[in-house]
Design a protein around this motif. Structure first.
Motif, PDB file in Angstrom:
ATOM      1  N   ARG D 300     -29.042   1.842   8.162  1.00 44.31           N
ATOM      2  CA  ARG D 300     -29.954   0.957   7.281  1.00 44.31           C
ATOM      3  C   ARG D 300     -29.339  -0.486   7.704  1.00 44.31           C
ATOM      4  O   ARG D 300     -30.019  -1.405   7.909  1.00 44.31           O
ATOM      5  CB  ARG D 300     -29.705   1.349   5.883  1.00 44.31           C
ATOM      6  N   THR D 301     -28.038  -0.520   7.368  1.00 40.99           N
ATOM      7  CA  THR D 301     -27.517  -1.850   7.452  1.00 40.99           C
ATOM      8  C   THR D 301     -27.546  -2.480   9.045  1.00 40.99           C
ATOM      9  O   THR D 301     -27.705  -3.498   9.380  1.00 40.99           O
ATOM     10  CB  THR D 301     -25.874  -2.130   7.232  1.00 40.99           C
ATOM     11  N   GLU D 302     -27.392  -1.379   9.953  1.00 47.05           N
ATOM     12  CA  GLU D 302     -27.598  -1.673  11.329  1.00 47.05           C
ATOM     13  C   GLU D 302     -28.643  -2.215  11.541  1.00 47.05           C
ATOM     14  O   GLU D 302     -28.918  -2.984  12.469  1.00 47.05           O
ATOM     15  CB  GLU D 302     -26.986  -0.612  12.112  1.00 47.05           C
ATOM     16  N   GLU D 343     -24.782  -6.919   2.456  1.00 45.81           N
ATOM     17  CA  GLU D 343     -23.971  -5.974   1.273  1.00 45.81           C
ATOM     18  C   GLU D 343     -22.443  -6.217   1.235  1.00 45.81           C
ATOM     19  O   GLU D 343     -22.028  -5.935   0.308  1.00 45.81           O
ATOM     20  CB  GLU D 343     -24.058  -4.519   1.894  1.00 45.81           C
TER      21      GLU D 343
HETATM   22  N1  LIG Z   1     -19.068   9.387   8.516  1.00 45.35           N
HETATM   23  C1  LIG Z   1     -18.810   8.235   9.306  1.00 45.35           C
HETATM   24  N2  LIG Z   1     -17.647   8.293   9.963  1.00 45.35           N
HETATM   25  C2  LIG Z   1     -17.058   7.038  10.595  1.00 45.35           C
HETATM   26  N3  LIG Z   1     -17.875   5.891  10.494  1.00 45.35           N
HETATM   27  C3  LIG Z   1     -18.790   5.776   9.490  1.00 45.35           C
HETATM   28  C4  LIG Z   1     -19.331   7.015   9.028  1.00 45.35           C
HETATM   29  N4  LIG Z   1     -20.455   6.820   8.157  1.00 45.35           N
HETATM   30  C5  LIG Z   1     -20.726   5.500   8.651  1.00 45.35           C
HETATM   31  N5  LIG Z   1     -19.733   4.788   9.518  1.00 45.35           N
HETATM   32  C6  LIG Z   1     -19.605   3.615  10.139  1.00 45.35           C
HETATM   33  O1  LIG Z   1     -20.055   2.692   8.906  1.00 45.35           O
HETATM   34  C7  LIG Z   1     -20.855   1.706   9.856  1.00 45.35           C
HETATM   35  C8  LIG Z   1     -21.982   1.239   8.934  1.00 45.35           C
HETATM   36  O2  LIG Z   1     -23.003   2.046   8.963  1.00 45.35           O
HETATM   37  P1  LIG Z   1     -24.419   1.756   8.586  1.00 45.35           P
HETATM   38  O3  LIG Z   1     -24.732   0.319   8.463  1.00 45.35           O
HETATM   39  O4  LIG Z   1     -25.355   2.313   9.374  1.00 45.35           O
HETATM   40  O5  LIG Z   1     -24.588   2.376   6.978  1.00 45.35           O
HETATM   41  P2  LIG Z   1     -25.578   2.214   6.097  1.00 45.35           P
HETATM   42  O6  LIG Z   1     -26.535   3.196   6.265  1.00 45.35           O
HETATM   43  O7  LIG Z   1     -26.047   0.593   5.729  1.00 45.35           O
HETATM   44  O8  LIG Z   1     -24.838   2.640   4.788  1.00 45.35           O
HETATM   45  P3  LIG Z   1     -23.868   1.887   3.793  1.00 45.35           P
HETATM   46  O9  LIG Z   1     -24.688   0.371   3.793  1.00 45.35           O
HETATM   47  O10 LIG Z   1     -24.606   2.493   2.526  1.00 45.35           O
HETATM   48  O11 LIG Z   1     -22.667   1.815   4.063  1.00 45.35           O
HETATM   49  C9  LIG Z   1     -21.275   2.510  11.097  1.00 45.35           C
HETATM   50  O12 LIG Z   1     -21.587   1.579  12.166  1.00 45.35           O
HETATM   51  C10 LIG Z   1     -20.376   3.462  11.527  1.00 45.35           C
HETATM   52  O13 LIG Z   1     -19.516   2.958  12.145  1.00 45.35           O
END
Ligand SMILES: Nc1ncnc2c1ncn2[C@@H]1O[C@H](COP(=O)(O)OP(=O)(O)OP(=O)(O)O)[C@@H](O)[C@H]1O
Ligand SMILES: Nc1ncnc2c1ncn2[C@@H]1O[C@H](COP(=O)(O)OP(=O)(O)OP(=O)(O)O)[C@@H](O)[C@H]1O
Ligand SMILES: [Mg+2]
Ligand SMILES: [Mg+2]
Lengths: 331, 320, 299, 504
Positions: D300-302, D343
């Motif tokens: 999501r954040t990505e 965030e």
């Molecule tokens: N299970 C995992 N193991 C290793 N790295 C993770 C894992 N989950 C997330 N990450 C790392 O966290 C980073 C942030 O992920 P992302 O921005 O997609 O999360 P999100 O969906 O926004 O969730 P949230 O904001 O709740 O953390 C990713 O680039 C990844 O490197």
């Protein structure tokens, strides 16, 4: 008044005043200013005139440090700018062309630093170390390793002349300090610089062109160094590529940090840097006046640095305040 | 902070630095006849021994997010201090060295205490330390003093032959200090606390790490390292010189950074510093072998090489 | 050793460990060596020590590794050369010291020293002053960079020579770091601190003397008349100042070592014996001979 | 036995310049209980915890732990006394590995040297206990905030402590992680440990806590048994007034169904970044609140970062108001009228040493450029407005923002973006760490923005929040778009099913 006493600038002023009082104690003439050939003459005049170069460097350095960087190359830029002045003046060019060229060369050096730091994200100390080393070589190349005497007497006026009896160099520098201060505080430029220094990522995410702000700070610093180079050359009526501006970066950084701008970036104080540079020059003059053997002159300098730092330390001020309070309570 | 798991980033930058170092040495060997010899390689260590030792100490300080500008002056002070004691007062070198190390550590600890207790900027305090040490050195003697003592003779003639490679006492000392520094930086709690401190001092404090003592200790350790570097300088020259080590702090910082350590603290490797010394030495040796550069061009070339090296290192580490 | 260069049919290889490029005197010195080497077709390895002894030692060791035929060394300080010169000796490479000598218990570490007699320079300056002022007056001294060899030597030799003239006293001494702006700054402070209480300036080099001249002029005095100025080095601008009457006397310290040094090197390689000390003839330049000498100045 | 307090604070007072953060507060935690510490933003919860752990020196009051007086001068002292803490902001070392962060300061050694293998093994076990699967060699800073939070919790649990303090540990976690955490908390309670738990989620309070202490404006309101304090009464105590309905529920559910379909404001086609997000298409319209739901690390954040020009896309294009745009940097996006509330407020949001005022007007000023400076009066007006509307608790607008409580910092950041009057606002976890009263206000604000014709992209780990506020929800799963749920079909169950499908 109370706010001033609380701020670190107040304590810097106190340190400066202490130094002056100490000097006057031994040499009442230390603060004497007389009229001589229709212009001001005296130790304070010298301090301001000779200190004007460090002040100028400190001015540019303040903004660079506020962005969280540092510029080690200013000393070399001084040498380059001086060399350029000598080259152009002795080739018969006018003052305007010469000074513009020197400023341009300084700004160009700033662009190089800015690109390395802001665009290529090199660590500032290392990025500017490159120009510090290479710049000295460039200056020597321009001068062919010689001290080039500048014949143009009008040029000399910049550093040693007087306007209405007041020396030109400090006047010029004071004007620049004022203008810069007005610029950064009246426009949002100051806020941008402080934000970049405080948290670069956050400022970028908030829509600021952080890299540009950082880069411009280096360009400004370079231009200041260029102008300082002009003053340097004008002061001795010669370009000394080997020695001009040597160790000047340390003095400039010292002035900025003593003036209350943290090396980690963020909040900056232009007035503080001015006072810091003034402190350095007063200290140097004190050494001459007290007849401190040059070899051990660094020792008192060290002690003053520590003293002034301590005065500015919040902890010490807290203690001092505590002492004051308990004394009042006792009374 | 870009998301995307960064793994083994530290080791990668170390490997990249090593590759560049070897390439640089290879290039110099290709261009300059006689460069590729054990003698030159060993000279790289011996000639830079005290710079390297100071750089190892500096690495640890930089790990912790600090900086120490006083090292060059401490080298100068220690050098003249040792020489004055040994030559002027007939003190045994062993005792002189011990005293010098204690003084170096004490100065470091003092600066560390000021920085930590009063929250003063390290830059200013160590600048004051630099002036103090330089002034004290000149106060002892403004001129250089030769050291004549059997120990010095013996150490100067010491030569460990490993096949075609002859290691001098100072080169061995450098290697020993690097190994110890590596042990401290990467295998002691103290070293890891340093990195944590450099990463985020506030977090380190909240994590219950001994922030204050560690900070003071690292400055003390660095002071001792600088003093040791000063002692090595006396071994190298067989004399004491109060102006020794002028500007050494900047070289040391440059070497640390070339070795891949982040100047802001919190990230780096002690072995990288050894590579930094190697690269620094190779550049200088290359210029000496070339021998055609005038003073001005030499500076320009050094600057250009430094830039090229840093950009290359960055490009390679980024790419991965 | 003799005929070594001839055997290999290679050009003579000479390494020069210079102190640095801290002044125009030094640049002139390097330039003289270089141009002489070029003239003779020597494979010349130049090294700039950037004012650091360790760099010079590194350079000498590198020259040994490169197998040069002769090593030229301008030692930055007097001590600390024994270990590296012993290495050179072991490698059978003759060492010529230029400009400054070293302190050593083992004279065999170098073949010869080519340069000026610093002691003589200080003495010449003092004697000239003694004559010019009639042996009376207060002196302020502008020192070179603290700890540097020329500053140490010029201070000591001058001070020693002054003992002959009890009427001449040094009342203050500060460092101008061999810089023009340093000299000017210190002079300004002296003028304010001592007023007209002194009449003589002794500067360790030309640059600081030039700075002092400016400070004196700006204070409304006449350099060379109100205040007597003596300095050492005698590069072209200083000689010009003597002609202009702003500096009273400069003691020459000739930077043009090239021809002598390479002559000496050739002799050594040819197996000839050379004296342990080859001193340049240094001249004293004052109002009497400045105008005549000015056109002959290369630097 | 149960009633002998493990931790006792009496009359604790803590003053900052101009603020009394704690005013004679009593607080007691018994062994074997989970004690919720509640209150509005800026009530003094974090300050209380920091006094307890030696970060701050109390200006008055006594502390006892297990019957013995406690005078912690530093977090190290507190740790040695048996208090293990997870602070509100993640306080770990980003440049070190996950394993090392867990072990730091208490690394196992062999012959005096650190035993790296043991550290890694240990870290794996510690994370496994929380059912987290993550590479222990990875640099901590490369993980998402949520994962970092879990690592911080793992570190705290790793210490054999008498008292565990958790300051808003669940703010960035999603349901699965929260469930794991609660399991662990209950187990620790059973083992006789005392747990202090700070949160703004009342559901969570009722799910795990045994007892509640409520603070308001630095003063103790009272201590209650959870079972005996109904929700409404609790909210009343926190806000200091009677409430009819729970504040969090007052926001009117959006009536998205009836919306006429307007022209898309922003359209992304095939937006891709390797390692971050698979090609994704999305359309954001004026007057819509589009939700972006997904599990931790689902991308999501990505996605938001790509839309805002923080990261460069490998492929795909973005159309804004029908025209193709390229965002080389956030600046470009801001100039066009986008806003992105990150965030990670500590590293990407606040400029800690600058004042609330400067932080608040910053994005607007950056958008206008250096020359068109906002006058002091305009700045003051903006600050007064948002401080009032968002009820930002600060002594004045010139206080450095770092002195504000976490939730109030978050509000300032929201205000920063609202002040730019954007056309499209991306809110990544906007209510993280915000108290229920303010949360309701922010939800109302979102509704207001929508009514004003803004496009909103809302990212939240709280499914209820998504359901309450969104007119349409995109679900991400494992870094690709898993589906879209229109308002009519929006239920928590449906969302959860979509989010988790692959796991099932
Ligand atoms: N299970 C995992 N193991 C290793 N790295 C993770 C894992 N989950 C997330 N990450 C790392 O966290 C980073 C942030 O992920 P992302 O921005 O997609 O999360 P999100 O969906 O926004 O969730 P949230 O904001 O709740 O953390 C990713 O680039 C990844 O490197
Ligand atoms: N270092 C500080 N300097 C000055 N004031 C502070 C400082 N830390 C906290 N405060 C003030 O103390 C009050 C209590 O803050 P605290 O962080 O304890 O709130 P909180 O209950 O944890 O709120 P939140 O739910 O938002 O985290 C706030 O008004 C805050 O502005
Ligand atoms: Mg809080
Ligand atoms: Mg996220």
């Amino acid at each position: 008044m109370k706010a001033f006493a609380k701020s670190s600038l107040g304590w810097l002023c106190a340190g400066l005043a202490l130094l002056v009082v100490y000097n006057v104690w031994h040499h009442p003439d230390f603060i004497k200013i007389t009229l001589h050939d229709g212009h001001l003459y005296g130790v304070p005049v010298d301090i301001f005139t000779q200190g004007s170069r460090t002040m100028l460097l400190a001015l540019g350095m303040t903004l660079v440090i506020a962005t969280g960087g540092v510029d080690l190359s200013v000393g070399s830029v001084v040498a380059i700018a001086g060399a350029v002045c000598a080259l152009l003046l002795n080739a018969g060019h006018g003052l305007v062309v010469t000074i513009t060229a020197a400023l341009g060369v300084g700004a160009l050096a700033g662009v190089v630093n800015g690109v390395l730091v802001a665009r290529l994200a090199l660590q500032p100390i290392v990025a500017t170390l490159i120009l510090m080393v290479a710049g000295r070589g460039i200056a020597q190349l321009i001068c062919d390793g010689q001290v080039i005497v500048i014949a143009n007497r009008k040029f000399d006026f910049l550093a040693n002349g007087f306007i209405a009896g007041i020396p030109v160099a400090p006047l010029l520098v004071a004007g620049l300090f004022l203008a810069t201060n007005v610029f950064v505080r009246r426009t949002a430029a100051g806020l941008f610089v402080e934000a970049v220094g405080d948290n670069e990522t956050a400022s970028r995410f908030a829509g600021l062109a952080a890299a540009r702000v950082k880069g411009l700070a280096y360009v400004f610093c370079g231009a200041c160094a260029g102008l300082a180079g002009v003053l340097w050359a004008a002061n001795i009526r010669a370009a000394d590529a080997n020695r001009a501006g040597e160790n000047a970066e340390l003095d400039a950084i010292f002035a900025v940090v003593v003036g209350g701008t943290a090396l980690t970036g963020g909040r900056f104080s232009i007035l503080g840097s001015f006072l810091g540079a003034l402190l350095i020059q007063t200290l140097a003059t004190t050494m001459y006046f007290r007849g401190v053997p040059p070899a051990v002159a660094p020792v008192p300098k060290a002690l003053v640095i520590i003293l002034v730092s301590l005065l500015q330390s919040e902890k010490v001020r807290h203690w001092a305040a505590g002492l004051g309070r308990s004394r009042k309570a006792a009374a | 902070m870009k998301p995307g798991a960064r793994r083994g980033g530290r080791n990668l930058s170390l490997v990249v630095t090593a590759v560049i170092a070897v390439t640089l040495f290879g290039l110099a060997s290709f261009f300059y006849e006689g460069f590729f010899s054990p003698r030159v390689a060993v000279n790289l260590l011996g000639d830079n021994a005290f710079l390297g030792i100071a750089a190892v100490g500096m690495t640890l300080v930089i790990f912790a997010g600090g900086i120490d500008l006083s090292v060059g002056a401490v080298v100068g002070f220690t050098s003249i201090f040792t020489a004055t004691l040994v030559s002027g007062h007939g003190v045994h070198p062993a005792l002189a060295w011990t005293l010098a190390l204690i003084l170096g550590a004490a100065l470091g600890a003092g600066m560390g205490a000021l920085i930590q207790v009063f929250r003063l900027p390290a830059f200013l305090i160590t600048l004051a330390g630099m002036f103090l040490a330089r002034g004290a050195g000149f106060w002892l003697n403004t001129e250089s003093v030769a050291i004549a003592h059997p120990w010095y003779e013996a150490l100067a003639n010491f030569d460990l032959a490993l096949g075609p490679v002859h290691l001098s006492a100072t080169a061995l000392l450098l290697l020993a200090v690097v190994v110890i520094g590596w042990g401290i930086g990467h295998h002691l709690r103290f070293g890891r606390t340093l990195l944590a401190l450099g990463g985020s001092e506030q977090s380190a404090l909240l994590m219950g790490l001994p922030v204050g003592p560690t900070k003071i200790a690292v400055y003390a350790l660095n002071g001792a390292c600088a003093a040791l570097a000063g002692i090595v300088a006396t071994l190298y020259t067989g004399s004491g010189n109060p102006s020794m080590g002028g500007g050494l702090e900047l070289d040391a910082i440059a070497i640390v950074v070339m070795g891949g350590t982040l100047l802001a603290g919190g990230r780096g490797h002690v072995l990288g510093t050894l590579l930094g010394v190697f690269i620094f030495g190779t550049i200088q040796q290359g210029i000496l072998f070339d021998g055609r550069l005038s003073s001005s061009w030499m500076r320009i070339v050094v600057g250009a090489l430094l830039l090229a090296f840093i950009l290359l290192q960055r490009a390679l580490v980024r790419r991965r | 050793l003799p005929g070594r260069a001839a055997e290999t049919k290679k050009p003579l290889k000479v390494g020069f460990a210079q102190t640095g490029a801290e002044s125009d005197w030094r640049t002139a010195n390097s330039e003289s060596m270089k141009s002489e080497a070029a003239k003779r077709g020597v494979d010349f390895k130049f090294s700039d020590g950037q004012g650091k002894q360790e760099n010079q030692i590194r350079a000498v060791r590198s020259f040994i590794a490169q197998g040069v035929d002769v090593i030229l060394l301008s030692p930055l300080v007097e001590t600390g050369w024994e270990p590296v010169l012993r290495e050179a000796k072991k490698a059978k490479i003759p060492v010529i010291l230029s400009d400054r000598s070293i302190q050593t218990s083992d004279d065999s570490l170098y073949v010869t020293f080519v340069g000026s007699d610093f002691y003589e320079e200080g003495r010449m300056a003092a004697d000239w002053l003694g004559k010019f002022t009639g042996g009376k007056g207060n002196i302020v001294e502008l020192q070179g960079t603290p700890g540097s060899a020329p500053a140490n030597e010029r201070r000591k030799s001058f001070g020693d020579a002054l003992k002959k003239y009890p009427g001449l006293t040094i009342i203050d001494s500060q460092s101008g770091n061999f810089e023009m702006s340093g000299g000017k700054q210190v002079m300004e402070a002296f003028l304010k601190k001592h007023g007209r209480n002194f009449s003589i300036v002794y500067a360790h080099n030309d640059s600081m003397a030039h700075g002092a001249v400016q400070a004196i002029e700006e204070a409304g005095l006449k350099p060379g008349k109100d205040i007597t100025i003596v300095c050492i080095d005698a590069l072209r601008p200083a000689v010009q100042a003597v002609v202009d009457g702003k500096i009273n006397c400069v003691v020459e310290c000739n930077p043009l070592f090239g021809p002598v040094v390479f002559d000496t090197a050739a002799k050594i390689l040819a197996g000839e014996k050379v004296p342990k000390k080859i001193l340049n003839k240094d001249e004293l330049i004052d109002a009497t001979n400045a105008a005549k000498l000015l056109p002959t100045r290369k630097y | 036995m149960i009633d002998a307090p493990l931790l006792q604070l009496r009359g604790v007072t803590k003053r900052f310049l101009g603020v009394t953060a704690l005013d004679g507060v009593d607080f007691a935690v018994r062994a074997g209980e989970i004690h919720a510490l509640l209150g509005e933003n800026g009530a003094g919860k974090s300050t209380l915890i920091k006094v307890l752990t030696g970060v701050y020196l109390a200006d008055g009051g006594v502390l006892t732990l297990a019957g013995r007086p406690l005078h912690p001068a530093s977090p190290k002292d507190a740790e040695q006394a048996g208090i293990s803490t997870v602070y509100q902001e993640v306080n770990l070392i980003p440049a070190l590995s996950v394993a090392e962060n867990i072990a730091l300061g208490r690394q196992p050694t062999k012959f005096g040297l650190i035993d790296w293998r043991a550290i890694r093994r240990h870290a794996r076990e510690a994370l496994a206990r929380l059912e987290i699967d993550c590479d222990v060699n990875a640099e901590l800073g490369s993980l998402s905030v949520a994962l970092q939070q879990m690592v911080a919790i793992a570190r705290a649990l790793d210490l054999r402590a008498k008292l565990l303090v958790l300051d808003e540990p669940t703010a960035s976690l999603d349901e699965k992680e929260v469930a794991e955490l609660f399991k662990v908390m209950r187990r620790l309670r059973a083992e006789g440990m005392g747990v202090v738990f700070v949160t703004h989620f009342l559901d969570q309070v009722y799910a795990v806590s045994d007892r509640i202490t409520v603070l308001r404006n630095g003063q103790l309101v009272g201590e209650f048994a959870t079972a005996e304090l109904p929700r409404l009464a609790l909210v009343g105590k926190m806000l200091g007034r009677e409430v009819k309905d729970e504040a969090g529920r007052t926001a009117a559910a959006p009536e998205g169904t009836g919306n006429p379909v307007t022209a898309p404001l922003l359209e992304a086609r095939g937006l891709t970044r390797s390692g971050a997000i698979q090609p994704i298409n999305l359309t954001l319209r004026r007057g819509e609140v589009t939700g972006l739901a997904g599990l931790l690390g689902s991308g999501r954040t990505e996605t938001a970062r790509l839309l805002f020009g923080i990261d460069a896309a490998d492929a795909g294009e973005i159309h804004f108001k029908g025209a193709r745009v390229e965002f080389g940097s956030p600046r470009d996006a801001v100039q066009l009228g986008l806003a992105f509330c990150s965030e990670d407020r500590k590293t990407e949001g606040i400029m800690p040493n600058l004042s609330v005022r400067e932080n608040l007007i910053f994005a607007l000023q950056a958008k206008r450029g250096a020359w068109r400076t906002l006058s002091r009066a305009e700045q003051g007006k903006l600050c007064d407005h948002y401080i009032a509307v968002l009820r930002i608790k600060t002594p004045d607008a010139d206080t450095p923002i770092k002195n504000l409580s976490g939730g109030n910092q978050q509000k300032v950041l929201l205000a920063r973006w609202l002040a730019t009057q954007p056309e499209l606002i991306i809110l990544d976890e906007p209510t993280r760490g915000i108290d229920i009263g303010a949360k309701a206000e922010i939800e109302q604000l979102i509704a207001g923005l929508r009514a004003d014709g803004l496009a909103v992209l809302l990212i939240s780990s709280e499914i209820e929040e998504i359901v309450r506020n969104c007119t349409r929800v995109l679900v991400l799963r494992e870094r690709r778009l898993a589906g879209e749920v229109p308002a009519a079909e929006l239920t928590p169950e449906r969302l959860m099913r979509m989010m988790a499908e692959a796991h099932a």
